[in-house]
Motif scaffolding. Structure first.
Motif, PDB file in Angstrom:
ATOM      1  N   ARG A  83      13.505  45.522   3.867  1.00  0.00           N
ATOM      2  CA  ARG A  83      14.002  45.147   5.192  1.00  0.00           C
ATOM      3  C   ARG A  83      14.218  43.642   5.301  1.00  0.00           C
ATOM      4  O   ARG A  83      15.205  43.180   5.889  1.00  0.00           O
ATOM      5  CB  ARG A  83      13.002  45.606   6.260  1.00  0.00           C
ATOM      6  N   TYR A  84      13.298  42.875   4.740  1.00  0.00           N
ATOM      7  CA  TYR A  84      13.390  41.423   4.820  1.00  0.00           C
ATOM      8  C   TYR A  84      14.606  40.911   4.049  1.00  0.00           C
ATOM      9  O   TYR A  84      15.349  40.048   4.531  1.00  0.00           O
ATOM     10  CB  TYR A  84      12.106  40.810   4.265  1.00  0.00           C
ATOM     11  N   ALA A 118      17.780  41.786   5.974  1.00  0.00           N
ATOM     12  CA  ALA A 118      17.910  40.924   7.152  1.00  0.00           C
ATOM     13  C   ALA A 118      18.353  39.514   6.759  1.00  0.00           C
ATOM     14  O   ALA A 118      19.195  38.899   7.430  1.00  0.00           O
ATOM     15  CB  ALA A 118      16.587  40.872   7.908  1.00  0.00           C
ATOM     16  N   LEU A 134      17.413  34.553  11.654  1.00  0.00           N
ATOM     17  CA  LEU A 134      16.788  35.774  11.144  1.00  0.00           C
ATOM     18  C   LEU A 134      16.170  36.592  12.266  1.00  0.00           C
ATOM     19  O   LEU A 134      16.071  37.824  12.159  1.00  0.00           O
ATOM     20  CB  LEU A 134      15.715  35.392  10.115  1.00  0.00           C
ATOM     21  N   ARG A 167      19.017  42.461  19.197  1.00  0.00           N
ATOM     22  CA  ARG A 167      19.266  42.857  17.801  1.00  0.00           C
ATOM     23  C   ARG A 167      20.139  44.105  17.743  1.00  0.00           C
ATOM     24  O   ARG A 167      21.107  44.169  16.984  1.00  0.00           O
ATOM     25  CB  ARG A 167      17.937  43.129  17.093  1.00  0.00           C
ATOM     26  N   GLU A 171      22.017  39.683   5.962  1.00  0.00           N
ATOM     27  CA  GLU A 171      22.808  39.754   7.196  1.00  0.00           C
ATOM     28  C   GLU A 171      22.910  38.380   7.847  1.00  0.00           C
ATOM     29  O   GLU A 171      23.955  38.018   8.392  1.00  0.00           O
ATOM     30  CB  GLU A 171      22.176  40.762   8.161  1.00  0.00           C
ATOM     31  N   THR A 172      21.817  37.607   7.792  1.00  0.00           N
ATOM     32  CA  THR A 172      21.856  36.238   8.304  1.00  0.00           C
ATOM     33  C   THR A 172      22.840  35.395   7.500  1.00  0.00           C
ATOM     34  O   THR A 172      23.637  34.638   8.067  1.00  0.00           O
ATOM     35  CB  THR A 172      20.440  35.624   8.225  1.00  0.00           C
ATOM     36  N   ARG A 215      22.644  48.083   2.877  1.00  0.00           N
ATOM     37  CA  ARG A 215      21.729  48.577   3.903  1.00  0.00           C
ATOM     38  C   ARG A 215      21.577  50.095   3.804  1.00  0.00           C
ATOM     39  O   ARG A 215      20.470  50.631   3.912  1.00  0.00           O
ATOM     40  CB  ARG A 215      22.241  48.184   5.286  1.00  0.00           C
ATOM     41  N   HIS A 254      18.170  39.516  13.266  1.00  0.00           N
ATOM     42  CA  HIS A 254      18.564  40.492  12.240  1.00  0.00           C
ATOM     43  C   HIS A 254      17.391  41.252  11.638  1.00  0.00           C
ATOM     44  O   HIS A 254      17.614  42.243  10.939  1.00  0.00           O
ATOM     45  CB  HIS A 254      19.324  39.780  11.114  1.00  0.00           C
ATOM     46  N   LEU A 255      16.159  40.807  11.894  1.00  0.00           N
ATOM     47  CA  LEU A 255      14.997  41.445  11.277  1.00  0.00           C
ATOM     48  C   LEU A 255      14.137  42.100  12.346  1.00  0.00           C
ATOM     49  O   LEU A 255      13.478  41.412  13.135  1.00  0.00           O
ATOM     50  CB  LEU A 255      14.167  40.411  10.511  1.00  0.00           C
TER      51      LEU A 255
END
Length: 758
Positions: free
Chosen positions: A642-643, A646, A285, A225, A649-650, A621, A288-289
């Protein structure tokens, strides 16, 4: 024979010098060496100014003023081209002289001086609307006024102070343009090296996935990550600086495409490796998480020979990435490259399971991306030892480059006016906050009230919401408290040794600039420790002075937060919603444009759109930092933020992959438009629009639709043949993951999910 022939090159390559390996680590940790250059320039300018002023017989007070002026003249200049830098530096000198003159003239007129300082602060912040030059001149004006207050300048001191400031600006120019130069071409060259080093680090983390056991999976995934995020950061840095180099438009777009392809290829390789070791297809994911559930691992399916070959091929791929062109010539490395590129042909795949063969194909695609990046950045390569597969890859790359046309100029977005303009609003906020800081600061100390004003000013720099200002103020206060402790120790250590103190000041300034982009708390620590030494040099050091520094810092941070919360406030929720709406809008642009082109529509500038999407996700972010800060008491809200980031970002990764594939369509012989893709993306487009409508208006009646997975389009027909070709299969896989990620945003964003339609 096999070991010594093809893979002997890898063993020989492993003998790369310690110096080269160390330089690769430095390049990866500091892309473009931007932090190192900033630290060296600032320290060099200060050291040179101190040397010149010492030769001229200046006293300690004016040595301190010259050192601080040299620091300001160096870090305030933000333009990236040398010509504009020189103009701004030349304009900064009269601004600096005027600022110190007014500070000295108004020193005895307290009320008038305070009013002028607030006006100066307003103008300095408002000047940001005029770009980097306006920002720099405003910063110089404010900081030199502060320097004059710090050294207690009077009208009789002005001639000496003028000399110190003029010497400081001259030394700053000499260091910037002659001693520590940094041209756009040179920075781009170093960023390229950083990209190569970070890509190699990510490949090393991926190769560890081959042998790791379930207990060690969490550490390997965390490394992957971090490596993926660092590689993406460097890719954005390269793309943001392409327009400043000496490339023409076609070369710029070629480099932009090749960087994106290399980043996508190595990230996809990691996903396929994870899938090959997992019981089911890996979720994007996961990369990214932080803290995402780890998949259950099994042994890598396939023969031991295939697994060992894959391990050596990953090592070979890493070596091809690291080798600069001058060192990449030779039969052994050419054979490695040819072998890896051969995996793009079905007949060259080793006997293994379908999942492992997908990994080998991805190794070949990554090798092709590396070769394309080399050609784009370093020019034509040696073709003497090309295999048919390598020659075919070169032909594809040449055809793609020939089809590149310069993109259209993007129309500038309309900016808000009046108090809705960010620079105007910030100027009003910081002026009111500084007024409060002046009043409160003078109640604490009639001599050093300006520390509160400085903190109030600084917490507004590069912030856009009340939450960001609160977090920045907290970090500055924390760094100041620890810096005071360090300052007490250093002041006792140096005593009255002037040049020892100046030497430590230089070290602390270098550390301040080197760590500034990494940690604001660390930077504040080094600043405060440095100030303890400066007070020692000025013979004004005492425990009470450093404790007063903490009090003034706390007061200034509080005044900044109060002004941000009560005067034209921009709450964190509002800021994040605006940025989230921008991300969804750009995600829709990239997805629709890519699928339309892959379906046979007209070509558009997809890579620029993808870069805008990446930038929007990065802004979001940063804006969510107040929500995701470790000390926040709202744990559920932190996890939700955060979720969401992420998931976005996915989405950006899959949209970027679709854009990169669509860009190949006009020139790639093996990719054909497929009109059926339009139907596959309709639901995803409607869901993105529904999310955007709900973010813009919480009372909107939009709903997210669900239905059959896009994977159902990938089923085999009655005769066992795939319904689509391999490229279309990959496109549909990206669409499937994008559709799942978009639907996954419904729950955290509070968007209702409609029942599946029959």
């Amino acid at each position: 024979m096999f070991e010594q022939g093809e893979y002997g090159g890898v063993r020989a390559a492993a003998g790369r010098s310690v110096r080269t390996r160390l330089w690769d680590r430095v390049a990866a940790s500091d892309p473009g060496l931007l932090r190192l250059v900033a630290g060296l320039r600032t320290v060099g300018a200060i050291a040179l100014a101190l040397a010149v002023l010492a030769l001229l017989g200046s006293d300690v007070t004016h040595l301190v003023a010259g050192a601080m002026a040299a620091m300001v003249a160096t870090f305030a200049i933000r333009e990236k081209l040398r010509g504009p830098q020189a103009v701004t530096l030349a304009l900064g000198l009269p601004v600096a002289l005027a600022s110190v003159s007014l500070a000295a003239l108004l020193a005895s007129r307290v009320l008038l001086g305070d009013v002028f300082f607030v006006v100066l602060i307003f103008c300095a912040v408002y000047g940001r609307r005029f770009g980097d030059r306006g920002t720099a001149l405003g910063l110089i004006g404010f900081q030199l006024y502060f320097v004059s207050l710090f050294v207690g300048a009077s009208v009789s001191d002005l001639p000496e102070l003028y000399r110190a400031v003029a010497v400081a600006f001259g030394c700053s120019a000499l260091v910037r343009f002659a001693i520590v130069p940094a041209t756009p071409t040179g920075i781009l060259q170093r960023l390229r090296q950083a990209f190569r080093a970070r890509m190699a680090q990510l490949l090393s983390s991926q190769s560890e996935l081959l042998a790791t056991d379930p207990d060690g999976l969490g550490k390997v995934l965390e490394d992957m990550r971090e490596g993926t995020a660092r590689l993406h950061e460097t890719a954005l840095m390269i793309q943001s600086r392409l327009d400043e180099g000496s490339f023409d438009a076609a070369t710029t777009r070629s480099v932009q495409r090749r960087v994106a392809e290399a980043e996508i290829a190595v990230e996809r390789l990691g996903l396929l490796l994870l899938t090959a070791r997992s019981a089911r297809r890996a979720d994007t994911l996961t990369l990214h998480l932080p803290g995402a559930p780890t998949p259950s691992l099994g042994g890598l399916p396939g023969t031991d020979e295939a697994v060992e070959l894959l391990r050596r091929d990953l090592s070979a791929l890493r070596e091809l990435v690291l080798r600069p062109p001058a060192e990449a010539r030779g039969t052994a490395l050419s054979h490695l490259r040819n072998r890896l590129l051969g995996y793009r042909d079905e007949e060259n795949l080793p006997p293994a399971s379908a999942a492992v063969q997908d990994v080998f194909r991805s190794v070949g695609e990554t090798a092709r991306a590396v070769m394309g990046l080399r050609i784009a950045l370093d020019g034509p390569q040696d073709e003497t030892d090309d295999s048919p597969a390598t020659a075919r890859s070169r032909e594809e790359l040449d055809t793609e480059d020939a089809a590149i046309e310069a993109g259209e100029e993007a129309e500038p977005e309309a900016e808000p006016s009046g108090l809705r303009r960010p620079t105007t609003r910030a100027a009003v906020q910081v002026a009111i906050g500084s007024s409060l800081a002046i009043v409160g600061g003078e109640l604490l100390s009639a001599q050093r009230w300006y520390w509160a004003v400085l903190t109030c000013w600084i917490v507004f720099l590069n912030t856009a919401s009340t939450g960001e200002i609160l977090v920045k103020g907290y970090r500055r206060l924390l760094g100041t408290v620890f810096g005071v402790v360090a300052g007490i120790g250093l002041a006792g250590l140096v005593g009255q040794h002037t040049w020892t103190a100046f030497g430590l000041v230089l070290l602390l300034i270098f550390a301040m600039f080197y760590t500034a982009p990494l940690s604001y708390t660390l930077m504040s620590f080094f600043v405060t420790a440095m100030l303890g030494l400066l007070y020692t040099l000025l013979h004004t050091y005492s425990m009470s002075v450093l404790l007063l520094r903490v009090e003034e810092t706390a007061l200034g941070a509080a005044c900044g937060v109060v002004a941000a919360a009560l005067v034209l406030p921009v709450h964190t929720d509002r800021r994040t919603n605006e940025l989230l709406d921008t991300v969804l809008e750009r995600l829709l642009d990239v997805t629709e444009g890519a699928v339309d082109q892959l379906s046979g529509g007209h070509a558009v500038d997809l890579l620029d759109r993808a870069r805008d999407l990446d930038q929007a996700v990065g802004d979001l972010r940063s804006a969510t930092q107040p929500l995701t800060h470790p000390i926040t008491p709202l744990r559920t809200r932190r996890d939700t933020a955060r979720y969401v980031v992420a998931l976005l970002e996915t989405c950006a990764y899959h949209a970027r992959s679709l854009a990169a594939t669509a860009e190949l369509l006009p020139a790639h012989p093996s990719i054909a438009a497929d009109p059926r893709l339009r139907g596959a993306v309709r639901r995803t487009v409607r869901n993105i629009e529904a999310l955007a409508a709900r973010v813009a208006d919480r009372h909107a009646g939009a709903e997210v639709e669900t239905g059959p997975s896009i994977a159902s389009l990938l089923e085999y027909d009655a005769h066992g043949a795939p319904r689509y070709g391999r490229v279309t299969d990959r496109v549909l896989r990206h669409l499937e993951r994008l559709d799942e990620a978009v639907a996954g945003l419904a729950r955290p964003l509070g968007v209702p999910v409609a029942a599946p339609k029959r």
